[in-house]
Design an enzyme around this catalytic site. Sequence first.
Site, PDB file in Angstrom:
ATOM      1  N   HIS A 229       0.840  -1.199   0.000  1.00  0.00           N
ATOM      2  CA  HIS A 229       0.000   0.000   0.000  1.00  0.00           C
ATOM      3  C   HIS A 229       0.881   1.258   0.000  1.00  0.00           C
ATOM      4  O   HIS A 229       2.055   1.198   0.344  1.00  0.00           O
ATOM      5  CB  HIS A 229      -0.911   0.045   1.236  1.00  0.00           C
ATOM      6  CG  HIS A 229      -2.141  -0.808   1.098  1.00  0.00           C
ATOM      7  ND1 HIS A 229      -2.148  -2.149   1.394  1.00  0.00           N
ATOM      8  CD2 HIS A 229      -3.400  -0.503   0.673  1.00  0.00           C
ATOM      9  CE1 HIS A 229      -3.364  -2.641   1.168  1.00  0.00           C
ATOM     10  NE2 HIS A 229      -4.151  -1.664   0.732  1.00  0.00           N
TER      11      HIS A 229
ATOM     12  N   LYS B 111      -0.583   4.882   4.535  1.00  0.00           N
ATOM     13  CA  LYS B 111      -1.450   3.935   5.264  1.00  0.00           C
ATOM     14  C   LYS B 111      -0.938   3.745   6.688  1.00  0.00           C
ATOM     15  O   LYS B 111       0.261   3.554   6.898  1.00  0.00           O
ATOM     16  CB  LYS B 111      -1.503   2.593   4.530  1.00  0.00           C
ATOM     17  CG  LYS B 111      -2.492   1.625   5.154  1.00  0.00           C
ATOM     18  CD  LYS B 111      -2.907   0.524   4.204  1.00  0.00           C
ATOM     19  CE  LYS B 111      -3.851  -0.469   4.857  1.00  0.00           C
ATOM     20  NZ  LYS B 111      -5.107   0.151   5.294  1.00  0.00           N
TER      21      LYS B 111
HETATM   22  P1  NAD Z   1      -7.621   9.680   5.087  1.00  0.00           P
HETATM   23  O1  NAD Z   1      -6.730   9.938   6.261  1.00  0.00           O
HETATM   24  O2  NAD Z   1      -7.267  10.285   3.770  1.00  0.00           O
HETATM   25  O3  NAD Z   1      -9.120  10.155   5.440  1.00  0.00           O
HETATM   26  C1  NAD Z   1      -9.738   9.997   6.668  1.00  0.00           C
HETATM   27  C2  NAD Z   1     -10.612  11.218   6.889  1.00  0.00           C
HETATM   28  O4  NAD Z   1     -11.426  11.016   8.041  1.00  0.00           O
HETATM   29  C3  NAD Z   1      -9.791  12.511   7.114  1.00  0.00           C
HETATM   30  O5  NAD Z   1     -10.248  13.517   6.232  1.00  0.00           O
HETATM   31  C4  NAD Z   1     -10.089  12.845   8.575  1.00  0.00           C
HETATM   32  O6  NAD Z   1     -10.097  14.233   8.818  1.00  0.00           O
HETATM   33  C5  NAD Z   1     -11.483  12.252   8.727  1.00  0.00           C
HETATM   34  N1  NAD Z   1     -11.872  12.038  10.130  1.00  0.00           N
HETATM   35  C6  NAD Z   1     -11.143  11.510  11.146  1.00  0.00           C
HETATM   36  N2  NAD Z   1     -11.843  11.546  12.283  1.00  0.00           N
HETATM   37  C7  NAD Z   1     -13.039  12.102  11.993  1.00  0.00           C
HETATM   38  C8  NAD Z   1     -14.194  12.414  12.766  1.00  0.00           C
HETATM   39  N3  NAD Z   1     -14.231  12.172  14.093  1.00  0.00           N
HETATM   40  N4  NAD Z   1     -15.255  12.960  12.130  1.00  0.00           N
HETATM   41  C9  NAD Z   1     -15.218  13.242  10.801  1.00  0.00           C
HETATM   42  N5  NAD Z   1     -14.147  12.972  10.021  1.00  0.00           N
HETATM   43  C10 NAD Z   1     -13.077  12.411  10.624  1.00  0.00           C
HETATM   44  O7  NAD Z   1      -7.733   8.094   4.999  1.00  0.00           O
HETATM   45  P2  NAD Z   1      -8.292   7.195   3.789  1.00  0.00           P
HETATM   46  O8  NAD Z   1      -7.157   6.727   2.946  1.00  0.00           O
HETATM   47  O9  NAD Z   1      -9.453   7.883   3.146  1.00  0.00           O
HETATM   48  O10 NAD Z   1      -8.786   5.917   4.593  1.00  0.00           O
HETATM   49  C11 NAD Z   1      -9.750   6.012   5.635  1.00  0.00           C
HETATM   50  C12 NAD Z   1     -10.014   4.630   6.201  1.00  0.00           C
HETATM   51  O11 NAD Z   1     -10.632   3.808   5.199  1.00  0.00           O
HETATM   52  C13 NAD Z   1      -8.751   3.871   6.634  1.00  0.00           C
HETATM   53  O12 NAD Z   1      -9.058   3.103   7.792  1.00  0.00           O
HETATM   54  C14 NAD Z   1      -8.458   2.958   5.454  1.00  0.00           C
HETATM   55  O13 NAD Z   1      -7.723   1.803   5.785  1.00  0.00           O
HETATM   56  C15 NAD Z   1      -9.876   2.611   5.048  1.00  0.00           C
HETATM   57  N6  NAD Z   1     -10.045   2.129   3.654  1.00  0.00           N
HETATM   58  C16 NAD Z   1     -10.946   1.124   3.475  1.00  0.00           C
HETATM   59  C17 NAD Z   1     -11.226   0.675   2.187  1.00  0.00           C
HETATM   60  C18 NAD Z   1     -12.299  -0.380   2.010  1.00  0.00           C
HETATM   61  O14 NAD Z   1     -12.635  -0.731   0.855  1.00  0.00           O
HETATM   62  N7  NAD Z   1     -12.900  -0.872   3.106  1.00  0.00           N
HETATM   63  C19 NAD Z   1     -10.586   1.240   1.094  1.00  0.00           C
HETATM   64  C20 NAD Z   1      -9.668   2.280   1.305  1.00  0.00           C
HETATM   65  C21 NAD Z   1      -9.418   2.732   2.611  1.00  0.00           C
END
Ligand code: NAD
Length: 267
Positions: free
Chosen positions: A156, A160
């Site tokens: 990744h 991450k």
């Molecule tokens: P990222 O850090 O770019 O985005 C996370 C966002 O959540 C940020 O903008 C942050 O400000 C916001 N956030 C955090 N706490 C918050 C709160 N209390 N209220 C509102 N917003 C809040 O991360 P990302 O790459 O977008 O990934 C996010 C999560 O999704 C990770 O856990 C990642 O592993 C997961 N993910 C899952 C899949 C899937 O298919 N299930 C795919 C990609 C990423």
Amino acid sequence: MPTNIAITGAAGRMGKMLIEAVSMSSEAELTAAIERPESSLIGADAGELAGIGKNGIAIVGDIAEVKGQFDVLIDFTAPQATLANTQFCAANNKGIVIGTTGFSQEELAELEALQAQLAMIKAANYSTGVNLSLKLLEVASSVLGDDVDIEIVEAHHRHKVDAPSGTALAMGEVIADALGRDLQKVAIYGREGQTGARERDTIGFATVRGGDVVGDHTVMFMADGERVEITHKASSRMSFARGAVRAAAWLVGKDKGLYSMRDVLGI
Ligand code: NAD
């Protein structure tokens, strides 16, 4: 009638993709967008932020502000935020699609305690290809059984924060279940030094981090004389976002309880 969707973590890598994916879906409509209360983007237009042009949805800093405006929340944020949002959705009769990964065992237990109180989909990966791969892994594990050594390698992007990936762990769970093993007991998370010879029933995980890799997973089934590898490579987060939006529309009208992406896809 399209499903009214709220997206939290709206400014994140996945949040922006989800806003775009909802705009392309005939089954869903974005009616609310949420970020951390301290975010400098509170009040910004969610569509502009996602690069799809103004959509008239202003980002708010508290989910309670948009309580009456959505049916299903899509949450790709961080474990503690997702737990709080799940409690909110349970208390307010909303469905939730959880994409967040990296929960501790305690956090998973807290989520599990909530799952009877709302309709919830939780998947470590929402892409169709990964969910098909999970099915293929189940078949491969049952056919190859105890005659092979099984190792999972994932890569990744450098941002991450959890390892191994939720998808790699989901793959490990499917394989362990098919072989009647307990993943907690047989998983090996990395090796170093005098490890001794490999024990057959272990399942090894190797993690690579760097650059802008969206998500690569390979499972190797290694026997004497041959090797089967099942690989999935994501080249865009849009595959996850489209799957999550499809899951949110599917969830409407379902009984309370926990569902998986494989339920959504019928595989
Ligand atoms: P990222 O850090 O770019 O985005 C996370 C966002 O959540 C940020 O903008 C942050 O400000 C916001 N956030 C955090 N706490 C918050 C709160 N209390 N209220 C509102 N917003 C809040 O991360 P990302 O790459 O977008 O990934 C996010 C999560 O999704 C990770 O856990 C990642 O592993 C997961 N993910 C899952 C899949 C899937 O298919 N299930 C795919 C990609 C990423």
